[in-house]
Design a protein around this motif. Sequence first.
Motif, PDB file in Angstrom:
ATOM      1  N   LEU A  35       0.910  -1.324   0.048  1.00 17.36           N
ATOM      2  CA  LEU A  35       0.076  -0.076   0.092  1.00 17.36           C
ATOM      3  C   LEU A  35       0.960   1.165   0.163  1.00 17.36           C
ATOM      4  O   LEU A  35       1.673   1.350   0.703  1.00 17.36           O
ATOM      5  N   VAL A  36       0.485   2.108  -0.658  1.00 14.12           N
ATOM      6  CA  VAL A  36       1.214   3.462  -0.756  1.00 14.12           C
ATOM      7  C   VAL A  36       0.096   4.517  -1.082  1.00 14.12           C
ATOM      8  O   VAL A  36      -0.900   4.451  -1.901  1.00 14.12           O
ATOM      9  N   LEU A  37       0.489   5.765  -0.586  1.00 10.57           N
ATOM     10  CA  LEU A  37      -0.689   6.776  -0.879  1.00 10.57           C
ATOM     11  C   LEU A  37       0.101   7.723  -1.811  1.00 10.57           C
ATOM     12  O   LEU A  37       1.402   8.362  -1.656  1.00 10.57           O
ATOM     13  N   VAL A  38      -0.624   8.419  -2.752  1.00 12.77           N
ATOM     14  CA  VAL A  38      -0.164   9.570  -3.747  1.00 12.77           C
ATOM     15  C   VAL A  38      -1.146  10.580  -3.664  1.00 12.77           C
ATOM     16  O   VAL A  38      -2.292  10.437  -4.272  1.00 12.77           O
ATOM     17  N   GLY A  39      -0.584  11.917  -3.197  1.00 13.49           N
ATOM     18  CA  GLY A  39      -1.518  12.973  -2.981  1.00 13.49           C
ATOM     19  C   GLY A  39      -1.493  13.833  -4.258  1.00 13.49           C
ATOM     20  O   GLY A  39      -0.131  14.211  -4.593  1.00 13.49           O
ATOM     21  N   ILE A  40      -2.622  14.367  -4.862  1.00 14.40           N
ATOM     22  CA  ILE A  40      -2.455  15.381  -5.737  1.00 14.40           C
ATOM     23  C   ILE A  40      -2.009  16.525  -5.150  1.00 14.40           C
ATOM     24  O   ILE A  40      -2.820  17.042  -4.256  1.00 14.40           O
ATOM     25  N   VAL A  41      -1.179  17.466  -5.825  1.00 17.22           N
ATOM     26  CA  VAL A  41      -0.675  18.561  -5.294  1.00 17.22           C
ATOM     27  C   VAL A  41      -1.987  19.684  -5.416  1.00 17.22           C
ATOM     28  O   VAL A  41      -2.584  19.428  -6.656  1.00 17.22           O
ATOM     29  N   ARG A  42      -2.508  20.314  -4.563  1.00 11.83           N
ATOM     30  CA  ARG A  42      -1.836  20.720  -3.488  1.00 11.83           C
ATOM     31  C   ARG A  42      -2.457  20.066  -2.210  1.00 11.83           C
ATOM     32  O   ARG A  42      -1.769  19.452  -1.248  1.00 11.83           O
ATOM     33  N   ARG A  43      -3.723  20.327  -2.204  1.00 11.64           N
ATOM     34  CA  ARG A  43      -4.390  19.758  -0.840  1.00 11.64           C
ATOM     35  C   ARG A  43      -4.380  18.273  -0.847  1.00 11.64           C
ATOM     36  O   ARG A  43      -4.595  17.780   0.354  1.00 11.64           O
ATOM     37  N   GLY A  44      -4.740  17.628  -1.780  1.00 13.33           N
ATOM     38  CA  GLY A  44      -4.581  16.113  -1.876  1.00 13.33           C
ATOM     39  C   GLY A  44      -3.182  15.707  -1.123  1.00 13.33           C
ATOM     40  O   GLY A  44      -3.334  14.543  -0.383  1.00 13.33           O
ATOM     41  N   ALA A  45      -2.167  16.236  -1.499  1.00 13.35           N
ATOM     42  CA  ALA A  45      -1.062  15.833  -0.782  1.00 13.35           C
ATOM     43  C   ALA A  45      -0.945  15.930   0.671  1.00 13.35           C
ATOM     44  O   ALA A  45      -0.530  15.005   1.477  1.00 13.35           O
ATOM     45  N   THR A  46      -1.613  17.058   1.129  1.00 19.28           N
ATOM     46  CA  THR A  46      -1.801  17.177   2.487  1.00 19.28           C
ATOM     47  C   THR A  46      -2.524  16.207   3.032  1.00 19.28           C
ATOM     48  O   THR A  46      -2.303  15.456   4.336  1.00 19.28           O
ATOM     49  N   LEU A  47      -3.811  15.931   2.595  1.00 22.33           N
ATOM     50  CA  LEU A  47      -4.609  14.961   2.889  1.00 22.33           C
ATOM     51  C   LEU A  47      -3.880  13.479   2.934  1.00 22.33           C
ATOM     52  O   LEU A  47      -4.215  12.939   4.000  1.00 22.33           O
ATOM     53  N   ALA A  48      -3.230  13.307   1.958  1.00 25.14           N
ATOM     54  CA  ALA A  48      -2.410  11.860   1.970  1.00 25.14           C
ATOM     55  C   ALA A  48      -1.709  11.777   3.312  1.00 25.14           C
ATOM     56  O   ALA A  48      -1.537  10.887   3.845  1.00 25.14           O
ATOM     57  N   GLU A  49      -1.039  12.714   3.563  1.00 26.92           N
ATOM     58  CA  GLU A  49       0.053  12.940   4.741  1.00 26.92           C
ATOM     59  C   GLU A  49      -1.091  12.592   5.914  1.00 26.92           C
ATOM     60  O   GLU A  49      -0.497  11.687   6.904  1.00 26.92           O
ATOM     61  N   ARG A  50      -2.204  13.227   6.168  1.00 29.24           N
ATOM     62  CA  ARG A  50      -2.789  13.266   7.176  1.00 29.24           C
ATOM     63  C   ARG A  50      -3.566  11.661   7.354  1.00 29.24           C
ATOM     64  O   ARG A  50      -3.515  11.161   8.271  1.00 29.24           O
ATOM     65  N   ILE A  51      -3.925  11.142   6.192  1.00 32.28           N
ATOM     66  CA  ILE A  51      -4.471   9.747   6.130  1.00 32.28           C
ATOM     67  C   ILE A  51      -3.222   8.690   6.566  1.00 32.28           C
ATOM     68  O   ILE A  51      -3.731   7.740   7.257  1.00 32.28           O
ATOM     69  N   ALA A  52      -2.082   9.004   6.027  1.00 33.90           N
ATOM     70  CA  ALA A  52      -1.102   8.095   6.509  1.00 33.90           C
ATOM     71  C   ALA A  52      -0.657   8.112   8.050  1.00 33.90           C
ATOM     72  O   ALA A  52      -0.675   7.039   8.587  1.00 33.90           O
ATOM     73  N   SER A  53      -0.818   9.344   8.554  1.00 33.28           N
ATOM     74  CA  SER A  53      -0.774   9.512  10.010  1.00 33.28           C
ATOM     75  C   SER A  53      -1.976   8.882  10.899  1.00 33.28           C
ATOM     76  O   SER A  53      -1.663   8.260  11.826  1.00 33.28           O
ATOM     77  N   GLU A  54      -3.257   8.649  10.240  1.00 33.25           N
ATOM     78  CA  GLU A  54      -4.232   7.919  10.934  1.00 33.25           C
ATOM     79  C   GLU A  54      -4.052   6.463  10.841  1.00 33.25           C
ATOM     80  O   GLU A  54      -4.148   5.702  11.768  1.00 33.25           O
ATOM     81  N   LEU A  55      -3.550   5.987   9.621  1.00 37.85           N
ATOM     82  CA  LEU A  55      -3.371   4.606   9.600  1.00 37.85           C
ATOM     83  C   LEU A  55      -2.189   4.395  10.288  1.00 37.85           C
ATOM     84  O   LEU A  55      -2.270   3.155  11.100  1.00 37.85           O
ATOM     85  N   GLN A  56      -1.146   5.027  10.517  1.00 36.04           N
ATOM     86  CA  GLN A  56      -0.030   4.454  11.474  1.00 36.04           C
ATOM     87  C   GLN A  56      -0.621   4.661  12.916  1.00 36.04           C
ATOM     88  O   GLN A  56      -0.242   3.690  13.955  1.00 36.04           O
TER      89      GLN A  56
END
Length: 180
Positions: A35-56
């Motif tokens: 599994l990997v996350l790829v966020g679309i710049v700009r806000r999608g990238a920020t949301l991908a980081e937040r989702i990754a933090s929630e997963l962890q």
Amino acid sequence: MNPAHTVVLDAAQLGRSLKRIAMEIAERTGGDDNLVLVGIVRRGATLAERIASELQANGKRQVPVGTLDISSYRDDGKGAPGDPRLIGRDIPFSLDGKRVVLVDDVLYTGRTVRAALDAISDLGRAESVQLAVLVDRGERELPIRADYVGKNVQAPPGQRVYVRLAEVDGTDAVVVGERK
């Protein structure tokens, strides 16, 4: 806040939506190491980081996150000039054989997602690509559907959905209002 804008998600609701998306991703992908996350710049990238933090935070391993600027893949002439394979990405891992969850803030016409799928295809052969969006506002021009949706919003024609994120805008909210 402009009175012509309606808040459809406040900070708490936005946070709960992201937690729910992360839980759904975890349920569907299990302990998939690909599994990997790829966020679309700009806000999608920020949301991908937040989702990754929630997963962890929920016991999943650290999920790699990349970012993708699809502007050079756009089909409406608004994109950046240049070779789309060389600009606008920060994906420090191979996409070959990966289970990619593409993350964006708003799903509207589907053209941004189409451009992102083209970009991902140029970067490797993913095992699968799923789509997670914070807001689905409908009115698609292409047959694209999100696998994970934080909130469905009916925005009247001429209205726009604005996603505000603390990292970019200083506050968390989703509002619908007049185009600026």
